[in-house]
Design a protein around this motif. Structure first.
Motif, PDB file in Angstrom:
ATOM      1  N   ASN A 202       1.017  -1.277  -0.065  1.00 18.94           N
ATOM      2  CA  ASN A 202      -0.037   0.046   0.074  1.00 18.94           C
ATOM      3  C   ASN A 202       0.900   1.129   0.109  1.00 18.94           C
ATOM      4  O   ASN A 202       0.491   2.272   0.749  1.00 18.94           O
ATOM      5  CB  ASN A 202      -1.030  -0.066   1.263  1.00 18.94           C
ATOM      6  CG  ASN A 202      -2.338   0.797   1.038  1.00 18.94           C
ATOM      7  OD1 ASN A 202      -2.585   0.969   0.014  1.00 18.94           O
ATOM      8  ND2 ASN A 202      -2.852   1.232   2.147  1.00 18.94           N
ATOM      9  N   SER A 207      -0.444   1.981  -8.349  1.00 20.27           N
ATOM     10  CA  SER A 207      -0.912   3.240  -8.967  1.00 20.27           C
ATOM     11  C   SER A 207       0.009   3.834  -9.895  1.00 20.27           C
ATOM     12  O   SER A 207      -0.341   4.202 -11.258  1.00 20.27           O
ATOM     13  CB  SER A 207      -1.339   4.314  -7.813  1.00 20.27           C
ATOM     14  OG  SER A 207      -2.288   3.780  -6.883  1.00 20.27           O
ATOM     15  N   GLU A 218      -5.623  -3.797  -9.672  1.00 21.11           N
ATOM     16  CA  GLU A 218      -6.687  -3.397  -8.710  1.00 21.11           C
ATOM     17  C   GLU A 218      -5.974  -2.467  -7.588  1.00 21.11           C
ATOM     18  O   GLU A 218      -4.749  -3.071  -7.448  1.00 21.11           O
ATOM     19  CB  GLU A 218      -7.283  -4.585  -8.008  1.00 21.11           C
ATOM     20  CG  GLU A 218      -8.300  -4.205  -6.994  1.00 21.11           C
ATOM     21  CD  GLU A 218      -8.948  -5.359  -6.446  1.00 21.11           C
ATOM     22  OE1 GLU A 218     -10.001  -5.437  -5.527  1.00 21.11           O
ATOM     23  OE2 GLU A 218      -8.525  -6.501  -6.565  1.00 21.11           O
ATOM     24  N   GLN A 220      -6.658  -0.500  -3.977  1.00 19.69           N
ATOM     25  CA  GLN A 220      -7.523  -0.709  -2.843  1.00 19.69           C
ATOM     26  C   GLN A 220      -6.602   0.041  -1.604  1.00 19.69           C
ATOM     27  O   GLN A 220      -5.510  -0.233  -1.555  1.00 19.69           O
ATOM     28  CB  GLN A 220      -8.034  -1.941  -2.252  1.00 19.69           C
ATOM     29  CG  GLN A 220      -8.927  -2.528  -3.461  1.00 19.69           C
ATOM     30  CD  GLN A 220     -10.476  -1.916  -3.763  1.00 19.69           C
ATOM     31  OE1 GLN A 220     -10.657  -1.055  -2.634  1.00 19.69           O
ATOM     32  NE2 GLN A 220     -10.893  -2.039  -4.880  1.00 19.69           N
ATOM     33  N   PRO A 221      -7.367   0.736  -0.726  1.00 20.12           N
ATOM     34  CA  PRO A 221      -6.735   1.557   0.397  1.00 20.12           C
ATOM     35  C   PRO A 221      -6.250   0.249   1.700  1.00 20.12           C
ATOM     36  O   PRO A 221      -6.568   0.745   2.840  1.00 20.12           O
ATOM     37  CB  PRO A 221      -7.766   2.372   0.763  1.00 20.12           C
ATOM     38  CG  PRO A 221      -9.121   1.788   0.854  1.00 20.12           C
ATOM     39  CD  PRO A 221      -9.044   1.003  -0.716  1.00 20.12           C
ATOM     40  N   TYR A 222      -6.086  -0.708   1.348  1.00 21.44           N
ATOM     41  CA  TYR A 222      -5.829  -1.714   2.450  1.00 21.44           C
ATOM     42  C   TYR A 222      -4.554  -2.397   1.794  1.00 21.44           C
ATOM     43  O   TYR A 222      -4.296  -2.694   0.631  1.00 21.44           O
ATOM     44  CB  TYR A 222      -6.945  -2.588   2.818  1.00 21.44           C
ATOM     45  CG  TYR A 222      -7.547  -3.354   1.522  1.00 21.44           C
ATOM     46  CD1 TYR A 222      -6.973  -4.586   1.185  1.00 21.44           C
ATOM     47  CD2 TYR A 222      -8.770  -2.746   1.174  1.00 21.44           C
ATOM     48  CE1 TYR A 222      -7.715  -5.030   0.061  1.00 21.44           C
ATOM     49  CE2 TYR A 222      -9.502  -3.518   0.318  1.00 21.44           C
ATOM     50  CZ  TYR A 222      -8.902  -4.650  -0.353  1.00 21.44           C
ATOM     51  OH  TYR A 222      -9.676  -5.321  -1.625  1.00 21.44           O
ATOM     52  N   THR A 225      -3.364  -5.839  -1.613  1.00 22.57           N
ATOM     53  CA  THR A 225      -4.426  -5.942  -2.657  1.00 22.57           C
ATOM     54  C   THR A 225      -3.855  -6.675  -3.944  1.00 22.57           C
ATOM     55  O   THR A 225      -4.581  -7.555  -4.342  1.00 22.57           O
ATOM     56  CB  THR A 225      -4.588  -4.558  -3.098  1.00 22.57           C
ATOM     57  OG1 THR A 225      -5.226  -3.637  -1.931  1.00 22.57           O
ATOM     58  CG2 THR A 225      -5.840  -4.525  -4.137  1.00 22.57           C
TER      59      THR A 225
END
Length: 691
Positions: A202, A207, A218, A220-222, A225
């Motif tokens: 994370n 990104s 994908e 995700q904020p955890y 992922t």
């Protein structure tokens, strides 16, 4: 892993090595692996194929050789199908020892290399056992004496094969799961230009990959992922680059890391790439800068020899200048020579392209420097790197000095230079001086070693004084000729002694005559054998021609040799009757003969009535003529055998038709009970006509 299947016979591993040598891109395609059926499905597939691919009709009335061949074909066909299908599975799955170390370790991490190799080894063993079973039962089928026994052997063979495959159901199901997982893995080329993005979970790795490539990872904020390696592709300086998004790594010992983390470790360890280590300076990932720096130090051995870029992410939340001095010092402590420190934000696309370009430029520069280093070496050094000089080990302590000819040593002792002078005329020089290759002929006589040098160019005749010169080349020819003559005289004397012995022997006249007949018979047999051997290659004469050479006398002799008493032939009997009839006609007329015949009958009747016997009708009793079969056999045993054979044939022809025997010329013949064009193929649901 195996690449897409090709039509040539090279193994996938050799094709990969060949492509690496040619500089082409190596792509590992796991999607070409065929589906692995379970044990039950495997058996159903093979038995269905055997049923459709082999004949299905056999009768007990067939010859035993045909019955054996029928069932042997089924066993061999089934065994070959098992062998081919298992070989296909073993060839499709990657061999751990033949592939790139990255994929070898990745298979070990994901599927446990020992379990994987054990499953493939069990299938290889099953293939070998099936071949052995087929070989053993085919050998037993060769001695099957009935349809029932051959059928039972076939059932036993197919049953053992199917039982063996059902026992390996666990291995087949495991390999099917591996195949499904391998087909979902991305195609990674270990030899191409690569960027590896790594760091804590994370911190913005996915990104960044989504921003610079066409990948859709994908986000995700955890944590965690990303649970596997994802691949994206980008361009830099008109070159194609692959970018790997690895799962997050935690800072703990290697043995405590799970499968997800080990995938990232494997990529860092085996791929020659530019490494981008992400540090979240905002600490929103849940890990402090101190923990992230500690992780960098623990995995820093994996960065050795690779271009390294330290990337501070999420600068839109916290600026690099806003972090504490202690954290700045920690970050600067890991920045060494060859390490580039950059900052970026994927939310605002701030410096994202600069980070990508910097990482690509570092890797490109390293690859160019490696090539230039090879080019800078001179040709001799490059050759020396490829040559290996092998020095043999002495096998004993014996000294073996160089052997120099005595003539050279003498010339050296006399002070004569033994080196070949450049002024010496060679055959090539003589050829050029005398008109070239088409005109000059090499003088072979000048090197003759003769007693007198004047003899070199003398012509040697083939015939001299009416005799062949070659016969007198051997100096011991006369001695050998005398030995041959003495040997011949001794042999003739021995043969003369044998003749004298036979003449002066104590044999009686009858024995001598018998001995003479035996010798003549042997000579006759020898002569006939030689004549027959001389005509061995001549065409065989037809029976019509050979029958003309057989006479009646030859046939009579043949019957006598068989032990059959041959009376006068029918031809001779008819000839004699004709001759007798002609002689009687000459002596008296026909009417005279008929009158005399009537008179004799009347006298016989009167004599019978005068004796007073009871008047009764008389019938001429004729003795039964013996059948020909009683006279045409040498003995009773042969006649009884012929009678049994005739009775057997009569019973066979008189048997009812439904039993299956007794076909005659007028019977209807069905050449094929099931024509292939009517009974081949498979009827679909609702289809009533045959193909």
């Amino acid at each position: 892993p195996r690449k897409a299947r090709a039509t040539h016979t090279l193994s996938p591993h050799r094709r990969r090595v060949l492509r690496q040598g040619l500089g082409t891109m190596v792509v590992y395609n796991f999607k070409s692996i065929q589906t692995v059926p379970s044990g039950k499905d495997f058996v159903d597939i093979i038995l269905t194929k055997t049923q459709r691919g082999t004949p299905t009709v056999i009768h007990k009335g067939y010859a035993i050789a045909r019955i054996r061949s029928f069932y042997m074909r089924k066993v061999k066909y089934t065994s070959q199908n098992f062998h081919d299908r298992l070989s296909q599975i073993l060839d499709d799955f990657p061999h751990v020892d033949d592939i790139h170390p990255f994929y070898a370790d990745l298979i070990n991490v994901l599927y446990d290399k020992d379990h994987y190799k054990l499953a493939l080894g069990q299938l290889a063993t099953a293939r070998r056992l099936i071949d052995t079973i087929a070989k053993d039962y085919v050998r037993m089928l060769k001695f099957g004496d009935s349809l029932y026994r051959c059928k039972q052997l076939k059932r036993a063979a197919l049953g053992r094969m199917c039982t063996l495959m059902r026992k390996h159901n666990a291995s087949l199901e495991y390999l099917e799961q591996v195949r499904q997982h391998l087909s979902r893995l991305p195609s990674i080329d270990p030899s191409t230009r690569t960027l590896i993005v790594t760091g804590y979970p994370n911190v913005g790795k996915s990104s960044f990959v989504n921003t610079i490539t066409n990948a859709n990872v994908e986000v995700q904020p955890y944590a965690f992922t990303t649970k596997s390696i994802f691949v994206g592709h980008t361009d830099y300086k008109y070159l194609r680059w692959q970018v790997l998004d690895t799962p997050g790594i935690l800072d703990h010992p290697l043995e405590d890391r799970n499968t997800i983390e080990m995938q990232a470790i494997t990529a860092l360890a085996h791929l020659r790439a530019s490494v981008l280590f992400f540090i979240d300076i905002s600490e929103q990932c849940g890990y402090s800068i101190t923990q992230q720096v500690s992780l960098f130090k623990s995995i820093s051995p994996l960065f050795r020899g690779k271009p390294l870029v330290l990337v501070m992410t999420k600068t839109d939340v916290v600026k690099p200048d806003d972090i504490s001095e202690e954290n700045k010092a920690l970050i600067q402590s890991i920045v060494t020579d060859g390490t580039t420190l950059l900052a970026m934000s994927t939310r605002n696309n701030d410096n994202v392209v600069d980070v990508k370009n910097a990482a690509c430029e570092l890797l490109l520069r390293q690859r160019v420097e490696a090539k230039e280093k090879l080019r800078s070496k001179n040709a001799s050094e490059q050759v020396e790197n490829r040559i290996r000089v092998v020095v043999p080990k002495p096998r004993d302590r014996k000294k073996r000095p160089p052997q120099i000819p005595e003539s050279v040593l003498q010339r050296r002792s006399m002070g004569i230079d033994t080196k070949i002078s450049s002024d010496r005329l060679t055959e090539k020089d003589l050829e050029q001086a005398n008109g070239g290759a088409g005109k000059y002929s090499v003088d072979l006589h000048k090197n003759y070693m003769l007693r007198d040098e004047a003899f070199k160019y003398d012509s040697v005749p083939e015939i001299m004084d009416g005799k062949n010169v070659a016969d007198f080349v051997d100096p011991d020819i006369l001695q050998k000729l005398d030995e041959l003559e003495r040997e011949e005289e001794a042999r003739e004397a021995a043969e003369g002694d044998d003749d004298d012995w036979s003449a002066d022997s104590d044999l009686e006249e009858e024995d001598k005559a018998l001995l003479q007949k035996i010798r003549e018979k042997k000579k006759t047999l020898t002569r006939e054998h030689r004549e027959k051997r001389g005509t061995k290659n001549h065409p065989t004469m037809p029976r019509k021609v050979t029958a003309r050479t057989t006479t009646v006398k030859d046939f009579d002799d043949h019957l006598k040799n068989m032990g059959i008493e041959n009376p006068e032939t029918e031809l001779h009997r008819k000839k004699r009757e004709i001759q007798e009839r002609g002689t009687a006609d000459e002596r008296e007329g026909r009417k005279r003969r008929r009158a005399l015949s009537r008179a004799r009958d009347a006298e016989d009747t009167a004599m019978a009535d005068g004796e007073g016997s009871q008047k009764r009708s008389k019938s001429k009793v004729r003795s039964r003529t013996p059948g020909r079969k009683d006279e045409s056999y040498a003995d009773e045993e042969m006649a009884e055998k012929a009678s049994k054979m005739a009775e057997k044939a009569r019973v066979a022809w008189s048997r009812p038709r439904h039993i299956g025997t007794g076909k005659g010329e007028g019977d209807r013949v069905v050449l094929s009970r099931k024509p292939k064009h009517l009974f081949s193929g498979k009827r679909k649901l609702g289809k009533i006509d045959r193909r």
